[in-house]
Design an enzyme around this catalytic site. Structure first.
Site, PDB file in Angstrom:
ATOM      1  N   GLY A  77      -4.817  -4.602  -4.230  1.00  0.00           N
ATOM      2  CA  GLY A  77      -5.848  -3.729  -4.781  1.00  0.00           C
ATOM      3  C   GLY A  77      -5.262  -2.404  -5.222  1.00  0.00           C
ATOM      4  N   HIS A  78      -5.509  -2.053  -6.465  1.00  0.00           N
ATOM      5  CA  HIS A  78      -5.106  -0.734  -6.977  1.00  0.00           C
ATOM      6  C   HIS A  78      -6.371   0.070  -7.208  1.00  0.00           C
ATOM      7  CE1 HIS A  78      -0.966  -1.879  -8.829  1.00  0.00           C
ATOM      8  NE2 HIS A  78      -0.943  -1.757  -7.529  1.00  0.00           N
ATOM      9  N   LYS A  81       1.819   2.265  -5.109  1.00  0.00           N
ATOM     10  CA  LYS A  81       2.406   1.771  -6.370  1.00  0.00           C
ATOM     11  C   LYS A  81       1.464   2.055  -7.539  1.00  0.00           C
ATOM     12  CE  LYS A  81       2.762  -2.541  -4.909  1.00  0.00           C
ATOM     13  NZ  LYS A  81       2.513  -2.479  -3.477  1.00  0.00           N
ATOM     14  N   ASP A  91       0.807  -1.215   0.000  1.00  0.00           N
ATOM     15  CA  ASP A  91       0.000   0.000   0.000  1.00  0.00           C
ATOM     16  C   ASP A  91       0.844   1.271   0.000  1.00  0.00           C
ATOM     17  OD1 ASP A  91      -2.312  -1.722   0.336  1.00  0.00           O
ATOM     18  OD2 ASP A  91      -1.632  -1.944   2.395  1.00  0.00           O
ATOM     19  N   GLN A  98       1.646  -6.395  -3.388  1.00  0.00           N
ATOM     20  CA  GLN A  98       2.137  -6.452  -1.997  1.00  0.00           C
ATOM     21  C   GLN A  98       3.492  -5.732  -1.920  1.00  0.00           C
ATOM     22  OE1 GLN A  98       1.028  -9.852  -3.255  1.00  0.00           O
ATOM     23  NE2 GLN A  98      -0.901  -8.906  -2.809  1.00  0.00           N
TER      24      GLN A  98
END
Ligand code: IMP
Length: 433
Positions: free
Chosen positions: A40-41, A16, A13, A223
């Site tokens: 999750g993006h 990225k 988190d 991650q």
């Protein structure tokens, strides 16, 4: 054109998504190489906000071919939902492919992940319950179902039958839960196979050809380093190779394809899930400041992220293992308004001082040796020039560079694409243009 790899240097988190987005614009290929729908993006396109878990965020650019590589584990239900979400806002998804060798997450993986966590009680990892661990376990046990198995229904039938039988024994005998129906699972996955078969390809020659043709390749990690299965804070890690080393095994390329090793670190630290977190902040005021201002809630599970001070012992270790030659610091703006900032520069474990990150943190009382820095009051989120930052802010940034012996290329000061400060023009131009 260069091949770039992006990795998170902390516990995930780090932001990225935003940097991947900036780089994707000029990329021909964006390739995911590990993890699954545990990541999750968050993306904001055409006035709609949603989260991508498996499909590289490069998908929003029509020039980009997206490949989900062999090192990734794919939950087809989640993947198909992402495709539908993208289609619903008119995004072209015709260039999204899944590598033959990627492994498939099955319903029993999700259940075993959940049941195991429940049975561990206080020792639970705090997983995302997305079945990631059990999918990789079957891969390593050499009984996993690969994407290419979806192309051969007879084989798929036999493999699912065998695996359901095996996993039902675990589910009923160890976890004392009801068994799963093989027929139901087969029919569900037969349907997924019908929807996905055109996207399942042998991507290896395609990626190598693209490299020979000097196309611009971007390898996108999920991650982050300290959750790496080998070098993270084991056992509180994710079961894949999150490092730049994982790019090669997870996408089928040799190390000499890679040129820019882009590492992303927040200006502080966060962690979701359980496990060691030496610099965790227990002062409620400071913790609330970072959590609220930084919107520190997991985009996959909505869990509150634990917040901590910047940990340079951990960050140096991460930069070393990943061979980082381009460092990006994100969310510096979140620290505005704090009176004093702390940076961890050493650990004290059982009265001994350490500058190195320990191979085992379990059961150890790790005390942090902090340096304190005066904070700054100003909102820095619209500043564009490094020289316009408050003096205390520059001191904080420059200490990071000095400690790591690494130049920071870019500082992100907000979630919008243009909320960035370029710190090293030469390197920025080499990588981003
Ligand atoms: P798993 O990957 O679901 O097996 O969870 C293992 C650990 O990794 C847990 O502590 C999760 O919270 C953490 N984790 C997995 N994916 C992410 C991510 O994308 N960001 C941050 N933490 C993650």
């Amino acid at each position: 054109m260069p091949s770039n790899v992006i990795v998170g240097l902390q516990w995930g988190d780090e932001g990225k998504g935003k940097i991947t987005d900036l780089l994707s614009k000029n990329s021909d290929y964006v390739i995911r190489y590990q993890g699954g729908n545990n990541s999750g993006h968050s993306i904001h396109v055409k006035n709609r906000y949603f989260v991508l878990h498996l499909i590289p965020s490069g998908v929003i650019y029509p020039n980009v071919t997206c490949i989900v590589g062999a090192g990734v584990v794919i939950d087809p239900k989640s993947f198909i939902q992402e495709i539908k979400n993208l289609e619903s806002i008119g995004i072209d998804v015709s260039k999204v492919f899944i590598e033959h060798r990627a492994h498939i997450t099955m319903p029993y993986h999700l259940l075993i992940d959940q049941y195991r966590e429940e049975s561990l009680g206080k020792k639970a990892i705090g997983t995302t319950h997305r079945g990631i661990g059990p999918t990789y376990e079957d891969k390593i046990a050499r009984i996993g179902i690969r994407a290419l198995d979806l192309l051969d229904k007879k084989n798929l039938y036999k493999k699912i039958q065998y695996n359901v039988h095996l996993n039902n024994a675990l589910i009923t005998k160890i976890y004392k839960k009801p068994p799963l129906s093989f027929e139901e699972i087969y029919h569900e996955y037969e349907e997924y196979a019908n929807l996905l078969y055109k996207r399942i390809i042998d991507s290896i020659y395609r990626i190598h050809r693209a490299f020979q043709e000097k196309k611009n390749l971007l390898f996108e990690g999920a991650q982050a380093m300290l959750l790496d299965i080998n070098y993270g804070t084991y056992p509180y890690v994710t079961p894949s190779s999150t490092t730049t080393g994982g790019v090669c095994t997870g996408s089928g390329i040799p190390p000499n394809f890679l040129e820019n090793f882009i590492g992303i670190s927040k200006a502080y630290c966060t962690r979701v899930g359980n496990g060691p977190f030496p610099t965790e902040i227990f002062n409620q005021n400071v913790n609330n400041h970072i959590q609220k201002k930084g919107n520190e809630y997991g985009s996959t599970t909505q869990r509150i992220r634990r917040c901590g001070w910047l940990d340079l012992v951990a960050l140096k270790y991460s930069c070393m293992i990943n061979g980082i030659n381009c460092l990006i610091v994100t969310k510096l703006d979140i620290l505005s308004g704090l009176n004093v900032l702390k940076i961890c520069v050493k650990y004290k474990i059982h009265h001994k001082i350490f500058k190195n990150f320990p191979s085992d943190m379990q059961g150890k009382k790790i005390e942090c040796i902090f340096l304190e820095f005066p904070g700054w009051k100003e909102d820095i989120s619209f500043i564009k020039e490094y020289d316009h930052l408050p003096k205390n802010c520059k001191n904080y940034v420059e200490y990071i560079e000095k400690y790591l012996q690494l130049k920071i290329v870019l500082i992100s000061v907000g979630s919008e694409r243009n909320q960035n400060i370029i710190k090293n023009n030469q390197l920025f131009n080499k990588i981003f243009s």
